[in-house]
Design a protein around this motif. Structure first.
Motif, short mmCIF file in Angstrom:
data_model
loop_
_atom_site.label_atom_id
_atom_site.label_comp_id
_atom_site.label_asym_id
_atom_site.label_seq_id
_atom_site.Cartn_x
_atom_site.Cartn_y
_atom_site.Cartn_z
N ILE A 246 20.14 -9.76 -19.91
CA ILE A 246 20.89 -10.55 -18.92
C ILE A 246 20.35 -10.27 -17.52
CG2 ILE A 246 23.15 -10.85 -17.80
CD1 ILE A 246 24.40 -10.30 -20.60
N ALA A 247 20.18 -9.00 -17.20
CA ALA A 247 19.67 -8.64 -15.88
C ALA A 247 18.26 -9.16 -15.65
CB ALA A 247 19.71 -7.12 -15.72
N LYS A 248 17.41 -9.02 -16.66
CA LYS A 248 16.02 -9.47 -16.54
C LYS A 248 15.94 -10.99 -16.38
CE LYS A 248 11.53 -8.76 -18.65
NZ LYS A 248 10.78 -8.08 -19.68
N MET A 249 16.73 -11.73 -17.17
CA MET A 249 16.71 -13.19 -17.10
C MET A 249 17.28 -13.68 -15.77
SD MET A 249 15.76 -15.96 -18.53
CE MET A 249 15.37 -15.48 -20.18
N ALA A 250 18.33 -13.05 -15.31
CA ALA A 250 18.93 -13.44 -14.02
C ALA A 250 17.93 -13.23 -12.89
CB ALA A 250 20.20 -12.65 -13.76
N GLN A 251 17.21 -12.12 -12.95
CA GLN A 251 16.22 -11.84 -11.92
C GLN A 251 15.06 -12.84 -12.00
OE1 GLN A 251 14.36 -8.01 -12.28
NE2 GLN A 251 13.82 -7.94 -10.11
#
Length: 84
Positions: free
Chosen positions: A17-22
């Protein structure tokens, strides 16, 4: 109005989630909201609900409507007397 939900997620999912949001330059909140909306629209398209098939047997009861009404009325009256 935004609501807060709490859930336990696997660490790998949180990382994704964090990687995709970034990568997409969006907030995690926005990413999750859009993902849920997309999933729901996909499920709605593939799983259409036939209201008649879902509800056709609801009026076939073993007890009469008078008995059902009496039961409902007695529960209602008990709840009203509780506050006197």
């Amino acid at each position: 109005m935004d609501k807060i939900i709490s859930t336990r997620l696997d660490e790998s999912v949180v990382y994704l989630i964090a990687k995709m949001a970034q990568k997409l330059h969006v907030s995690k909140k926005s990413l999750l909201e859009n993902a849920v909306r997309e999933f729901v629209s996909h499920v709605d398209k593939t799983d259409s609900i036939d209201v008649f098939n879902e509800t056709h047997g609801l009026w076939c009861r073993k007890e009469s409507s008078q008995n059902t009404r009496k039961k409902i009325r007695s529960v209602f009256e008990k709840s009203m007397k509780r506050y006197y």
